[in-house]
Design an enzyme around this catalytic site. Structure first.
Site, short mmCIF file in Angstrom:
data_model
loop_
_atom_site.label_atom_id
_atom_site.label_comp_id
_atom_site.label_asym_id
_atom_site.label_seq_id
_atom_site.Cartn_x
_atom_site.Cartn_y
_atom_site.Cartn_z
N ASP A 31 0.86 -1.18 0.00
CA ASP A 31 0.00 0.00 0.00
C ASP A 31 0.90 1.24 0.00
O ASP A 31 1.85 1.32 0.77
CB ASP A 31 -0.90 -0.02 1.26
CG ASP A 31 -2.03 1.00 1.17
OD1 ASP A 31 -1.73 2.20 0.96
OD2 ASP A 31 -3.19 0.60 1.32
N ILE A 32 0.59 2.17 -0.87
CA ILE A 32 1.44 3.36 -1.02
C ILE A 32 1.35 4.29 0.20
O ILE A 32 2.29 5.05 0.47
CB ILE A 32 1.10 4.09 -2.35
CG1 ILE A 32 2.30 4.88 -2.86
CG2 ILE A 32 -0.13 4.95 -2.22
CD1 ILE A 32 2.14 5.34 -4.32
N ASN A 87 -12.58 -3.30 2.63
CA ASN A 87 -13.58 -2.23 2.64
C ASN A 87 -14.51 -2.53 1.46
O ASN A 87 -14.10 -2.43 0.31
CB ASN A 87 -12.92 -0.87 2.48
CG ASN A 87 -12.05 -0.50 3.67
OD1 ASN A 87 -12.37 -0.84 4.80
ND2 ASN A 87 -10.94 0.16 3.42
N GLN A 94 -14.20 2.14 0.91
CA GLN A 94 -13.49 1.66 -0.27
C GLN A 94 -13.24 2.83 -1.23
O GLN A 94 -14.17 3.46 -1.71
CB GLN A 94 -14.29 0.56 -0.99
CG GLN A 94 -13.52 -0.06 -2.15
CD GLN A 94 -14.27 -1.20 -2.84
OE1 GLN A 94 -15.44 -1.47 -2.52
NE2 GLN A 94 -13.62 -1.84 -3.78
N HIS A 100 -9.73 -5.74 -3.03
CA HIS A 100 -8.40 -6.00 -2.48
C HIS A 100 -8.53 -6.26 -0.98
O HIS A 100 -9.34 -5.63 -0.31
CB HIS A 100 -7.43 -4.84 -2.75
CG HIS A 100 -7.98 -3.51 -2.37
ND1 HIS A 100 -8.91 -2.83 -3.15
CD2 HIS A 100 -7.78 -2.74 -1.27
CE1 HIS A 100 -9.23 -1.70 -2.56
NE2 HIS A 100 -8.57 -1.62 -1.42
N HIS A 102 -6.79 -5.94 2.56
CA HIS A 102 -5.72 -5.25 3.29
C HIS A 102 -5.10 -6.24 4.27
O HIS A 102 -5.83 -6.89 5.03
CB HIS A 102 -6.27 -4.09 4.10
CG HIS A 102 -6.75 -2.93 3.29
ND1 HIS A 102 -5.99 -1.79 3.12
CD2 HIS A 102 -7.90 -2.71 2.60
CE1 HIS A 102 -6.67 -0.92 2.37
NE2 HIS A 102 -7.83 -1.46 2.04
P1 5GP Z 1 -9.54 1.07 -0.06
O1 5GP Z 1 -9.84 2.34 0.68
O2 5GP Z 1 -10.10 1.09 -1.47
O3 5GP Z 1 -9.92 -0.16 0.70
O4 5GP Z 1 -7.99 1.00 -0.16
C1 5GP Z 1 -7.25 1.53 -1.20
C2 5GP Z 1 -5.80 1.56 -0.77
O5 5GP Z 1 -5.01 1.77 -1.92
C3 5GP Z 1 -5.50 2.71 0.20
O6 5GP Z 1 -5.03 2.18 1.45
C4 5GP Z 1 -4.42 3.52 -0.51
O7 5GP Z 1 -3.39 3.94 0.35
C5 5GP Z 1 -3.90 2.57 -1.59
N1 5GP Z 1 -3.51 3.22 -2.83
C6 5GP Z 1 -4.14 4.26 -3.45
N2 5GP Z 1 -3.49 4.57 -4.60
C7 5GP Z 1 -2.44 3.71 -4.69
C8 5GP Z 1 -1.40 3.56 -5.65
O8 5GP Z 1 -1.31 4.25 -6.66
N3 5GP Z 1 -0.50 2.55 -5.42
C9 5GP Z 1 -0.57 1.76 -4.30
N4 5GP Z 1 0.37 0.82 -4.16
N5 5GP Z 1 -1.53 1.89 -3.38
C10 5GP Z 1 -2.46 2.86 -3.57
#
Ligand code: 5GP
Ligand code: ZN
Length: 141
Positions: A31-32, A87, A94, A100, A102
């Site tokens: 995660d970035i 999420n 999300q 995905h 986590h």
């Molecule tokens: P969500 O909120 O959809 O469950 O999680 C998305 C995750 O993707 C977040 O924790 C965010 O930090 C990560 N993320 C967003 N953009 C990028 C990206 O460009 N590269 C990577 N490796 N992770 C990302």
């Protein structure tokens, strides 16, 4: 592959990522914006917007990969445990609409809490039987 999807682009290599695991069906990368050191995202190669769009076989393959990644990440970062979760939908936090899992490694004293700290709406606890009936009806449909 969905043209406009960030994670489809990461999985295809069009956008760079820090890959930690891959197989025929799954791609896992850092995660970035990690919540803890080693925070990893485990995604199916196939595009599904939501967890609830997936079929049984794809879910089984995704979660077996998530289990492997969790065990490896815990070892690699000397973590004593981890939070593993999805999420599911915008309302649940999300941000990227490509499923995905986590994997967030945890250590004693890191200040984090458990999964119920995500939301606490103080629901009624006196009607658990009715709530279970409501659930059961839909689950068994
Ligand atoms: P969500 O909120 O959809 O469950 O999680 C998305 C995750 O993707 C977040 O924790 C965010 O930090 C990560 N993320 C967003 N953009 C990028 C990206 O460009 N590269 C990577 N490796 N992770 C990302
Ligand atoms: Zn996608």
């Amino acid at each position: 592959m969905t043209e406009s999807c960030l994670f489809c682009k990461i999985i295809s290599g069009e956008i760079p990522s820090e890959r930690v695991y891959e197989d025929d069906a799954v791609y896992a990368f850092l995660d970035i914006y990690p919540a803890s050191e080693g925070h990893t995202l485990v995604a199916p190669r196939k595009h599904f917007s939501k967890f609830t769009d997936m079929g049984a076989e794809d879910v089984a393959v995704l979660f077996e990969a998530a289990r492997k990644v969790t065990a490896a990440v815990e070892k690699a970062f000397s973590a004593e445990g981890s939070n593993v979760g999805i999420n599911n939908g915008e309302v649940a936090g999300q941000e990227v609409p490509h499923v995905h899992v986590h994997v967030i490694p945890r250590k004693k004293g890191d200040g984090g809490r458990g999964i119920k700290s995500i939301v606490w709406t103080e629901p009624d606890r006196t009607n658990l039987k009715e709530v279970a009936e409501k659930n059961k009806k839909k689950t068994c449909e």
